[in-house]
Every structure is written in structure tokens, then in C-alpha cells.
Motif scaffolding. Structure first.
Motif, short mmCIF file in Angstrom:
data_model
loop_
_atom_site.label_atom_id
_atom_site.label_comp_id
_atom_site.label_asym_id
_atom_site.label_seq_id
_atom_site.Cartn_x
_atom_site.Cartn_y
_atom_site.Cartn_z
N GLY A 19 51.78 27.66 -2.72
CA GLY A 19 52.57 26.37 -2.09
C GLY A 19 51.53 25.12 -2.46
N HIS A 20 50.41 25.20 -2.15
CA HIS A 20 49.53 24.05 -2.10
C HIS A 20 49.37 23.74 -3.67
CE1 HIS A 20 45.94 21.54 -1.97
NE2 HIS A 20 45.47 22.24 -3.03
N TYR A 21 49.32 24.57 -4.52
CA TYR A 21 49.26 24.24 -6.00
C TYR A 21 50.59 23.91 -6.52
CZ TYR A 21 44.55 25.90 -6.23
OH TYR A 21 43.07 26.49 -6.18
N ASP A 55 42.28 38.65 -28.65
CA ASP A 55 43.08 38.56 -27.67
C ASP A 55 42.65 38.16 -26.15
OD1 ASP A 55 45.48 39.17 -29.24
OD2 ASP A 55 44.62 41.13 -29.32
N ILE A 56 42.72 36.97 -25.72
CA ILE A 56 42.08 36.71 -24.45
C ILE A 56 43.13 36.33 -23.23
CG2 ILE A 56 40.69 34.70 -23.46
CD1 ILE A 56 39.44 34.73 -26.22
N LEU A 57 42.98 36.84 -22.06
CA LEU A 57 43.87 36.47 -20.95
C LEU A 57 43.17 35.31 -20.04
CD1 LEU A 57 46.36 36.94 -19.16
CD2 LEU A 57 44.87 38.94 -17.90
N ASP A 58 43.83 34.18 -19.72
CA ASP A 58 43.43 33.18 -19.15
C ASP A 58 43.98 33.48 -17.71
OD1 ASP A 58 42.47 30.97 -17.99
OD2 ASP A 58 43.21 29.40 -19.40
N PHE A 59 42.91 34.12 -16.96
CA PHE A 59 43.39 34.59 -15.49
C PHE A 59 43.49 33.42 -14.68
CE2 PHE A 59 42.44 36.47 -11.32
CZ PHE A 59 43.48 37.61 -11.48
N GLY A 60 44.36 33.08 -14.10
CA GLY A 60 44.59 31.67 -13.28
C GLY A 60 44.48 30.32 -14.42
N CYS A 61 45.34 30.30 -15.15
CA CYS A 61 45.37 29.38 -16.21
C CYS A 61 45.60 28.02 -15.82
CB CYS A 61 46.29 29.91 -17.38
SG CYS A 61 48.14 29.89 -17.06
N GLY A 62 46.07 27.93 -14.66
CA GLY A 62 46.54 26.44 -14.12
C GLY A 62 47.62 25.84 -15.23
N PRO A 63 47.64 24.49 -15.54
CA PRO A 63 48.42 23.85 -16.41
C PRO A 63 48.07 24.31 -17.91
CG PRO A 63 47.60 22.49 -14.64
CD PRO A 63 46.70 23.62 -14.65
N GLY A 64 46.89 24.77 -18.22
CA GLY A 64 46.73 25.36 -19.55
C GLY A 64 45.65 24.66 -20.35
N ASP A 81 49.17 32.96 -14.20
CA ASP A 81 49.28 32.13 -12.97
C ASP A 81 50.42 32.52 -11.99
OD1 ASP A 81 47.20 29.65 -12.50
OD2 ASP A 81 49.22 29.67 -11.18
N GLY A 82 50.02 32.59 -10.66
CA GLY A 82 51.14 32.77 -9.88
C GLY A 82 52.08 31.68 -9.40
N SER A 83 51.47 30.27 -9.84
CA SER A 83 52.43 28.92 -9.59
C SER A 83 53.49 28.95 -10.71
CB SER A 83 51.54 27.89 -9.70
OG SER A 83 52.29 26.48 -9.76
N LYS A 84 54.80 29.02 -10.40
CA LYS A 84 55.69 28.93 -11.43
C LYS A 84 55.69 27.44 -12.20
CE LYS A 84 59.30 31.64 -9.39
NZ LYS A 84 60.54 31.84 -8.98
N THR A 85 55.28 26.59 -11.24
CA THR A 85 55.08 25.08 -12.36
C THR A 85 53.99 25.18 -13.11
OG1 THR A 85 56.02 24.04 -10.18
CG2 THR A 85 54.78 22.78 -11.70
N PHE A 86 52.62 25.67 -12.69
CA PHE A 86 51.67 25.71 -13.45
C PHE A 86 51.99 26.40 -14.80
CE2 PHE A 86 47.90 25.28 -10.47
CZ PHE A 86 48.02 23.99 -10.33
N LEU A 99 52.28 34.28 -18.32
CA LEU A 99 52.69 35.28 -17.36
C LEU A 99 52.84 34.69 -15.89
CD1 LEU A 99 50.64 38.78 -18.47
CD2 LEU A 99 52.92 37.96 -19.32
N ASN A 100 53.98 34.83 -15.49
CA ASN A 100 54.19 34.37 -13.94
C ASN A 100 53.85 35.24 -12.89
OD1 ASN A 100 56.56 33.01 -11.80
ND2 ASN A 100 54.42 32.80 -11.54
N GLN A 101 52.79 35.68 -12.76
CA GLN A 101 52.16 36.82 -11.86
C GLN A 101 51.38 36.39 -10.87
OE1 GLN A 101 51.05 40.45 -13.93
NE2 GLN A 101 52.53 40.26 -15.45
N SER A 102 51.36 36.70 -9.57
CA SER A 102 50.32 36.29 -8.39
C SER A 102 49.11 37.45 -8.65
CB SER A 102 50.99 36.75 -7.21
OG SER A 102 51.26 37.97 -6.67
N PHE A 103 47.89 36.96 -7.99
CA PHE A 103 46.79 37.70 -8.44
C PHE A 103 46.74 39.20 -7.69
CE2 PHE A 103 44.08 33.85 -8.82
CZ PHE A 103 44.79 33.61 -9.98
N CYS A 104 47.66 39.49 -6.52
CA CYS A 104 47.79 40.72 -5.93
C CYS A 104 48.93 41.30 -6.21
CB CYS A 104 47.82 40.40 -4.60
SG CYS A 104 46.41 39.65 -3.56
#
Length: 208
Positions: A19-21, A55-64, A81-86, A99-104
Motif C-alpha cells: 500500500g505504501h508503494y 533471460d533475466i527476472l527483475d525481482f521487485g522491478c518497481g517502475p521499470g 512486482d507486488g504493486s499493480k501500479t508499479f 508479473l504482478n506477484q507478491s514476494f510471498c
């Protein structure tokens, strides 16, 4: 290792941190878009086969931001990233799949990526979930694949405002990685050129 949280507490940690992000997505982009993390990108890529098209996964990519860098270097990055907006911002800024996925709650597949770039992201994973998250990253990497992590140093776990963080020094972080099956190839502290006490970031290069 670390604290124990109830299922409800873990859900709250995820909800409030994301929610903060979500609430600060635009200012986060403006504040971080020009950060120079080329040292970290080079650390990942130098441990991988010296060719384009990785092939690279940016884990927690934020805005890109870093998706753009990997793409410009001729690789095939995917954001997460877990943030839909990001995720929306990252797709717009980079043109890469995100991918819109939370880390957990990860669903990464098996042997999909040459490298995983977890820059300033994995410290948001609560300690009791970290082993599971690392295991999913391990499985998602191709044989001999590389995991890069960079996280704030420390010896604490809890809230910093509306963001949850789990802060570790090298010895504790190494134990999590090795317990998962990773082999640590290298580590360093950031920013470069400062005394260790003034380097709040720990970067580690590990191999499946």
C-alpha cells in the motif's frame, strides 16, 4: 532464524508495505529513476555467460528502471512486482513483460531464468518466508543460474514507517542462501569507495 508471524500478520505486512508503494508510486519513480546501479547490473551479468539474449527476472522491478537497462544491453528481462501500479508503469516504461506477484505468493516456474536481479527488494520478505522465497528463486533459475541480491545491512526486523524490512549482515544472509542450496560467488558493500561503516548496502552474487 528470525521472528515468527501469524498468517494474519504476514498478510498485514504485505498489505501495508505494498500500500505504501501504491500510494507513492509516482514520487518513487521520480526519486529513483536516475539512481546508478550499474555496479550491481555488472555484478550479475559478469557471473553469467558472456552473450546477449539472457533471460533475466527483475525481482521487485518497481517502475521499470532496470528492465530498461537489461533490455538496452540486449537481454530479455521480465519484471515482477507486488504493486499493480508499479507493474503498469514498468510495462509502459520498458515494453517488457511484468508479473504482478507478491514476494510471498510466487509462481515462477522451473528453470526459466539465467539470472535473477533482486536489487533493493528482497529485504521486504519476512524472515520466516525468506527460505521459501529463495527456494522458489533457486528452482526458477536454470542450472548454474545466478541470483543477485542487494539489501540494507543490519540486524533487525520490523517496521520502518509503512514499510516492513528484514535487515541482515553477511553471515546471516549467507546462511539463508546456503541452506537453500546457493553457492556464494562474491559479495561487496555499497556505495563504492567509502569506509565500511558508511556502506549501508550489502550485495551478494550467488549461483544455483
Amino acid at each position: 532464524m528470525g521472528n515468527r508471524y501469524s498468517k494474519e500478520s504476514l498478510s498485514e505486512i504485505e498489505r501495508v508495505t505494498l500500500g505504501h508503494y501504491e500510494s507513492n508510486a509516482a514520487s518513487f519513480w521520480q526519486g529513483t529513476r536516475d539512481h546508478d546501479v550499474s555496479q550491481n547490473i555488472d555484478a550479475l551479468l559478469s557471473a553469467l555467460p558472456q552473450r546477449k539474449g539472457l533471460d533475466i527476472l527483475d525481482f521487485g522491478c518497481g517502475p521499470g528502471r532496470d528492465l530498461l537497462s537489461f533490455k538496452a544491453l540486449g537481454h530479455f528481462p521480465t519484471g515482477l512486482d507486488g504493486s499493480k501500479t508499479f507493474c503498469e508503469m514498468a510495462r509502459l516504461h520498458s515494453g517488457c513483460p511484468v508479473l504482478n506477484q507478491s514476494f510471498c505468493h510466487l509462481d515462477l516456474g522451473e528453470e526459466c531464468f539465467d539470472g535473477i536481479f533482486a536489487n533493493a527488494s528482497m529485504f521486504h520478505v519476512p524472515s520466516q518466508m525468506l527460505g521459501e522465497v529463495l527456494s522458489k528463486c533457486y528452482i526458477a533459475l536454470k542450472p548454474n543460474g545466478i541470483l543477485f541480491t542487494s539489501n540494507p545491512r543490519g540486524a533487525a526486523e520490523g517496521w520502518n514507517g509503512e514499510r516492513f524490512g528484514h535487515y541482515m549482515e553477511l553471515e546471516v544472509t549467507a546462511q539463508y542462501l546456503e541452506d537453500t542450496g546457493f553457492r556464494i560467488l562474491d559479495h561487496y558493500y555499497r556505495p563504492e569507495g567509502l569506509p565500511c561503516a558508511q556502506q549501508p548496502w550489502l550485495a551478494i552474487v550467488s549461483q544455483r
